[in-house]
Design a protein around this motif. Sequence first.
Motif, short mmCIF file in Angstrom:
data_model
loop_
_atom_site.label_atom_id
_atom_site.label_comp_id
_atom_site.label_asym_id
_atom_site.label_seq_id
_atom_site.Cartn_x
_atom_site.Cartn_y
_atom_site.Cartn_z
N GLY A 127 0.80 -1.71 0.52
CA GLY A 127 -0.33 0.04 0.15
C GLY A 127 0.72 1.17 -0.02
O GLY A 127 0.45 2.42 -0.56
N LYS A 128 2.42 1.30 0.41
CA LYS A 128 3.21 2.27 -0.12
C LYS A 128 3.04 2.87 -1.17
O LYS A 128 3.90 3.99 -1.16
CB LYS A 128 4.16 2.11 1.19
CG LYS A 128 3.88 2.28 2.79
CD LYS A 128 5.25 2.33 3.35
CE LYS A 128 5.82 1.69 4.86
NZ LYS A 128 6.34 1.36 5.26
N ILE A 129 3.18 1.67 -1.94
CA ILE A 129 3.29 2.13 -3.51
C ILE A 129 2.75 3.75 -4.05
O ILE A 129 3.31 4.64 -4.82
CB ILE A 129 2.39 1.54 -4.51
CG1 ILE A 129 3.77 0.19 -4.44
CG2 ILE A 129 2.84 1.59 -5.94
CD1 ILE A 129 3.27 -0.86 -5.11
N ASP A 130 1.79 4.24 -3.57
CA ASP A 130 0.82 5.32 -3.65
C ASP A 130 1.45 6.84 -3.41
O ASP A 130 2.10 7.81 -4.08
CB ASP A 130 -0.48 5.35 -3.72
CG ASP A 130 -1.34 4.07 -4.74
OD1 ASP A 130 -1.19 3.64 -5.41
OD2 ASP A 130 -2.62 3.88 -3.26
N GLN A 131 2.00 6.50 -2.11
CA GLN A 131 2.48 8.11 -1.22
C GLN A 131 3.98 7.14 -0.98
O GLN A 131 4.36 7.89 0.52
CB GLN A 131 1.79 7.84 -0.42
CG GLN A 131 0.45 8.95 -1.29
CD GLN A 131 -0.11 9.13 0.03
OE1 GLN A 131 -0.92 8.57 1.30
NE2 GLN A 131 -0.94 10.89 0.02
N CYS A 132 5.22 7.28 -1.94
CA CYS A 132 5.83 6.25 -1.49
C CYS A 132 6.94 7.10 -0.35
O CYS A 132 7.65 6.99 -0.44
CB CYS A 132 6.18 5.35 -2.28
SG CYS A 132 6.72 6.29 -3.48
N GLU A 133 7.01 8.02 -0.92
CA GLU A 133 7.99 9.34 -0.73
C GLU A 133 7.95 10.18 0.71
O GLU A 133 8.38 10.09 1.69
CB GLU A 133 7.65 10.73 -1.65
CG GLU A 133 6.60 11.28 -1.18
CD GLU A 133 5.31 10.88 -2.58
OE1 GLU A 133 4.61 11.47 -2.13
OE2 GLU A 133 5.58 10.09 -2.91
N TYR A 134 6.26 9.43 1.66
CA TYR A 134 6.33 9.60 2.68
C TYR A 134 6.73 9.03 3.58
O TYR A 134 6.60 9.09 4.98
CB TYR A 134 4.60 9.38 2.87
CG TYR A 134 4.40 11.07 1.73
CD1 TYR A 134 4.10 12.24 3.08
CD2 TYR A 134 3.59 11.04 0.79
CE1 TYR A 134 3.17 13.52 2.31
CE2 TYR A 134 3.11 12.09 0.53
CZ TYR A 134 2.96 13.56 1.28
OH TYR A 134 2.55 14.51 0.78
N PHE A 135 7.78 7.75 3.47
CA PHE A 135 8.25 6.84 4.18
C PHE A 135 9.23 6.83 3.84
O PHE A 135 10.14 7.55 3.14
CB PHE A 135 7.21 5.47 3.74
CG PHE A 135 5.74 5.38 3.95
CD1 PHE A 135 5.31 5.02 5.14
CD2 PHE A 135 5.15 5.53 2.63
CE1 PHE A 135 4.23 4.92 5.08
CE2 PHE A 135 4.09 5.78 2.82
CZ PHE A 135 3.39 5.29 3.97
N THR A 136 10.28 6.58 5.51
CA THR A 136 11.76 6.76 5.50
C THR A 136 12.23 6.70 4.68
O THR A 136 13.66 6.78 3.87
CB THR A 136 11.59 6.71 7.19
OG1 THR A 136 10.84 7.38 7.99
CG2 THR A 136 13.43 6.69 7.39
N GLU A 137 12.23 5.54 3.97
CA GLU A 137 13.09 3.68 3.42
C GLU A 137 13.06 4.89 2.21
O GLU A 137 13.72 3.80 1.66
CB GLU A 137 12.13 2.71 3.72
CG GLU A 137 11.74 2.51 3.21
CD GLU A 137 9.50 2.65 4.24
OE1 GLU A 137 9.21 1.92 3.56
OE2 GLU A 137 10.09 3.27 4.83
N ASN A 138 12.12 5.42 1.52
CA ASN A 138 12.16 6.13 0.06
C ASN A 138 12.56 7.14 0.04
O ASN A 138 12.08 7.62 -1.10
CB ASN A 138 10.96 6.06 -0.26
CG ASN A 138 9.99 4.07 -0.50
OD1 ASN A 138 10.94 3.49 -0.86
ND2 ASN A 138 8.89 4.07 0.18
N GLN A 139 13.47 8.06 1.62
CA GLN A 139 13.59 9.57 0.97
C GLN A 139 15.18 9.78 1.44
O GLN A 139 16.17 9.37 1.95
CB GLN A 139 12.62 10.52 2.62
CG GLN A 139 11.97 10.08 2.83
CD GLN A 139 11.00 11.02 4.31
OE1 GLN A 139 11.93 10.68 4.95
NE2 GLN A 139 10.02 10.75 4.19
#
Length: 587
Positions: free
Chosen positions: A377-389
């Motif tokens: 479910g993180k696919i849509d707003q992945c930039e809001y999760f630390t591991e993708n920043q």
Amino acid sequence: MKMNKLNSSENKNAVTAFFGDIVACVKEHYPVIILCVLGFLAVTGINIFDMSMTQTISSFRLEDFEVGQISDRTVFAPRTIPADEMNPVFIEEGEKIIRKGFPITEENYAKLQKMLESPFYLDYRSFANSELYHFLLATMWFLFFAFAPFGRKIHLREMVFMVICFILVFACVVYGSKTSYFEDSFPLLVIIPASLMVLTDAILYGQLPAIFCSIVFAFGVFNASDYQIVPFLFTLASCLASSVIVRKIEKRMDLILVALMLAVFNAVITVILAVIFNEQFAHLPLIIVGVALNGFLSGILTLALLTPIELILNTASVFRLVDLSDTNTPILKKLYQTANGTYNHSMNVGILAENACREIGSNGLLAKVGAWYHDVGKIDQCEYFTENQIDGVNPHDKLAPSLSASILRSHVRKSVEMAHQMHLPQQVIEIIEEHHGNSIMAWFYAKAKELDPNVNPVDFTYPGNPPSSKEAGVVMLADTVEAACRSLENPTEERLEKFIEKLMNDKMEHGQLDNCALTFSDLKKIKASFVKFLVGFYHNRVKYPNQKDPDSEQKTEEGEKTEKSPKTEDEKPVLGEKTLEEAKIHG
């Protein structure tokens, strides 16, 4: 007097508490109770047929016999039939009506005629005994599935499947024993389909339910075969062997080997029973071939029926989990391309969870698959999760804590929705739904509390339930540990062990592991497994000779370039004593 009143009051309270517990149990397990009642009624219908129909209805016709004929078979009376005005002949249960090799008398013929004329006579004593027998069997079944420590949630569809399997096995034996060839105990073994049902159940739901079903099926066959010990022992042995043989298979084609093994086992157990019970060996070879074919077809039919059954029941069989553990599935490819950090995190959580589950004897493959899909479910707003920043830019710095918490909470709901759209097994969906439990997002809650001391903690709590299975509990711990240990400085084995123990204790203190049946011994093994993997993952490498830091080397080169004077157009690079142009000309 006061003591009598006190004792009377205590007795009333005990009785009230007892009935209160019964009412609570009924409310909690009423779907299972309804299922038991429906299954019991279905078996009752088969029992009525069994008691009211003679075994000779389908095994012979009266036209096949005549007075004075030498009988070519032996016919027994399956029940007692009293004399009446129309036919004053009395028949006793178990009586030999005609005997093979002997002439048929007028009395024998009259009894055959009476048996055919009264097919719907019901022996109420035998019927009541059979009903009481199945009531006890249903009670045992209910108590097992209501209170046995499975370590996971038992779904109603699983119990419905088992009840249907029992009815099919019971009906097959009842109807089969009405035919002339299968009326004896050894020929009856050929048509008992219990191994097929147990193989399917073991693959779909595991070994423990399959072993219990083996026992229940054996007792059902015992009653259906008119309490003959040979069918009971054969069914019990064959079913238990089936539940053990499929314990560690991982490929669908392995079922062919299972079919061959079961065929051999059925043949061997039949020979052993024949020796024990002094069976005549004249027709035994044909029976051995039949039971071997029964075992082989059980494995082949399981292979054929498994795919539609697992889709209908939406269960996590080992074969379906193997298919889902392929990283080339479209959703995992999309996760890798869109949220690479989440993808790597999910892969590591899967490895942690799988290894830990194997240490405690749980389903490691289920835990791995649940971990791989738990954050889709993180696919849509992945930039809001630390591991993708990647660039260190955190969008939450510009958002209110409540909004940030809402975004983080939503990924669980979105993951569950996507799992339903992909028709993932229910056990996998439960892991996704429960991997955060109902824990609170401590960092955002603390930040919000600084702004408003009266903030509602519910707004910062994940919407799921605490894990209900060991696999879900392990995935929750693996998810927490893998994410938290990334921020640990100098991750030595001692530091990792203390840090992981603290994280696991926090989960226990907040009640997140109360419903998943993990013991302290399990938690100790899980912690050791986590430490072992993460020590290898974060281990320090030996520095190679003359190895330089790329950043410092780049700075040195840039400094040297600035110190050198710029080249003029007439200057040419020199190779030894020759210019570059001369080197090109002269080779």
